[in-house]
Design an enzyme around this catalytic site. Structure first.
Site, PDB file in Angstrom:
ATOM      1  N   ARG A 240       0.848  -1.191   0.000  1.00 22.05           N
ATOM      2  CA  ARG A 240       0.000   0.000   0.000  1.00 22.05           C
ATOM      3  C   ARG A 240       0.880   1.236   0.000  1.00 22.05           C
ATOM      4  O   ARG A 240       1.971   1.229   0.583  1.00 22.05           O
ATOM      5  CB  ARG A 240      -0.866   0.063   1.267  1.00 22.05           C
ATOM      6  CG  ARG A 240      -2.151  -0.718   1.213  1.00 22.05           C
ATOM      7  CD  ARG A 240      -3.148  -0.144   0.202  1.00 22.05           C
ATOM      8  NE  ARG A 240      -4.384  -0.905   0.176  1.00 22.05           N
ATOM      9  CZ  ARG A 240      -4.604  -1.974  -0.588  1.00 22.05           C
ATOM     10  NH1 ARG A 240      -3.693  -2.415  -1.415  1.00 22.05           N
ATOM     11  NH2 ARG A 240      -5.782  -2.590  -0.546  1.00 22.05           N
ATOM     12  N   GLU A 269      -2.304   7.884  -4.032  1.00 22.37           N
ATOM     13  CA  GLU A 269      -2.653   7.467  -5.390  1.00 22.37           C
ATOM     14  C   GLU A 269      -4.144   7.727  -5.661  1.00 22.37           C
ATOM     15  O   GLU A 269      -4.951   7.690  -4.737  1.00 22.37           O
ATOM     16  CB  GLU A 269      -2.313   5.981  -5.595  1.00 22.37           C
ATOM     17  CG  GLU A 269      -3.116   5.026  -4.742  1.00 22.37           C
ATOM     18  CD  GLU A 269      -2.711   3.577  -4.934  1.00 22.37           C
ATOM     19  OE1 GLU A 269      -1.536   3.238  -4.743  1.00 22.37           O
ATOM     20  OE2 GLU A 269      -3.609   2.790  -5.273  1.00 22.37           O
ATOM     21  N   HIS A 287      -1.169   0.279  -9.658  1.00 16.33           N
ATOM     22  CA  HIS A 287      -1.894  -0.585  -8.709  1.00 16.33           C
ATOM     23  C   HIS A 287      -2.627  -1.726  -9.436  1.00 16.33           C
ATOM     24  O   HIS A 287      -3.853  -1.850  -9.363  1.00 16.33           O
ATOM     25  CB  HIS A 287      -2.895   0.250  -7.883  1.00 16.33           C
ATOM     26  CG  HIS A 287      -3.283  -0.402  -6.591  1.00 16.33           C
ATOM     27  ND1 HIS A 287      -3.536   0.286  -5.433  1.00 16.33           N
ATOM     28  CD2 HIS A 287      -3.455  -1.706  -6.259  1.00 16.33           C
ATOM     29  CE1 HIS A 287      -3.861  -0.546  -4.458  1.00 16.33           C
ATOM     30  NE2 HIS A 287      -3.818  -1.783  -4.956  1.00 16.33           N
TER      31      HIS A 287
HETATM   32  C1  GLV Z   1      -5.313  -4.663  -3.810  1.00 17.04           C
HETATM   33  O1  GLV Z   1      -4.518  -3.839  -3.553  1.00 17.04           O
HETATM   34  C2  GLV Z   1      -6.004  -5.447  -2.820  1.00 17.04           C
HETATM   35  O2  GLV Z   1      -5.898  -5.139  -1.620  1.00 17.04           O
HETATM   36  O3  GLV Z   1      -6.666  -6.407  -3.197  1.00 17.04           O
END
Ligand code: GLV
Length: 323
Positions: A240, A269, A287
């Site tokens: 994250r 982000e 991401h």
């Molecule tokens: C993506 O970042 C998730 O947490 O699935």
């Protein structure tokens, strides 16, 4: 019998929508625009259920303004967009999508680490902009991955899947740090050795971050930690934004405190520190670590199954809290 009302906050797959429409009275955001907090609250009025993504923050303000809400099913394994203590206090069920994305995300983490180590995007930009006019012995030489030391911070399911790739596929020595040490059978399966965070930082050739975000791990990789790493090391973040201090990382990459980084997640982000765009030795992706079509469909299906199980059986499949 009246179907429960459900807000689906983002665009999902038609087959999952069709399934949900059988069980719920659906309000569907087909445009995929990210709702502002005000719009989210307005859309959630009178709703008992929500299907969310990491882009929608479910906090005390939202919960207070939407008292009928009983469940939020996140299409993500991470759930730092949920204020879980507030949800629990207000008896709102939270669910996530573990397991179905483990291998896909581990594949991507490994790929991002390799891309950073072997300077893949940096060299591709060089080629695409027409700069390549001869082969040279030392052109875009990077860091070896095979038989190097893989460091993993956060040894949950995805961390373990990355460890197995490194240990069994790439002959890597695997070290890790985690809130708690794994059982000996799990350590053996991953061929991984538990070390302190300091030893992890100092020893890893390639450090991969796979820990969940909480306030306690905000900027857990900052200036001091980056200075502890080897100048030849790479850092990969598929966890994250906020776990890494992105401004400190920019400085470390510029100063050569580490060799390269691979980032799939960013502080604030989808905005990102603009300096990151000016640094050659960082691979940047938006991401997408869990983003194979098959896995994203499985995530949406699991979120849908959580909603159905909650209303039909009183218990979702993958709860985050106990209410
Ligand atoms: C993506 O970042 C998730 O947490 O699935």
């Amino acid at each position: 019998m009246n179907k429960p009302s459900l807000l689906i906050t983002r665009s999902i797959y038609p087959e999952v929508l069709a399934k949900l429409e059988k069980h719920f009275q659906v309000d569907y955001n087909s445009t995929d625009e990210v709702y502002s907090k005000e719009t989210l609250i307005q859309k959630l009025q009178g709703k008992e259920a929500a299907m969310t993504t990491g882009s929608e923050r479910i906090d005390e303000d939202v919960l207070k303004a939407c008292p009928l809400l009983k469940i939020c099913a996140n299409i993500a394994v991470g759930y730092n967009n949920f204020d879980v203590p507030s949800m629990t206090a207000r008896k709102v069920q939270a669910t996530n999508t573990p397991d179905v994305l483990t291998e896909t995300t581990a594949d991507f983490g490994f790929a991002l680490m390799m891309a950073a180590a072997r300077r893949m995007t940096e060299s591709e930009h060089f080629l695409r902009n027409g700069s390549w006019n001869k082969w040279s012995l030392d052109m875009f030489t990077g860091q070896d991955v095979f038989a190097s030391t893989l460091g993993i911070l956060g040894m949950g399911r995805i961390g373990q899947a990355i460890a197995k790739r490194g240990a069994h596929g790439f002959g890597m020595r695997v070290i890790y740090h985690n809130r708690s040490q794994l059982s000996s059978p799990l350590e053996q399966a991953c061929k991984a050795q538990y070390v302190s965070k300091e030893e992890l930082l100092k020893t890893a050739d390639h450090l991969v971050l796979v820990l969940p975000y909480t306030q306690q791990v905000h900027h857990t990789i900052g200036e001091a930690e980056l200075k502890m790493m080897k100048p030849t090391a790479t850092l990969t973040n598929i966890a994250r934004g906020g776990i890494v201090d992105d401004a400190a990382l920019v400085r470390a990459l510029r100063a050569g405190h580490i060799a390269a980084a691979g980032l799939d997640v960013f502080e604030n982000e989808p905005a990102l520190n603009p300096e990151l765009l000016t640094i050659p030795n960082v691979v940047l992706t938006p991401h997408i670590a869990s983003g194979s079509r098959k896995t994203r469909l499985a995530m949406a299906e699991l979120a849908a199954d959580n909603l159905v199980a909650f209303f039909e059986k009183g218990q979702p499949l993958t709860p985050v809290n106990q209410i």
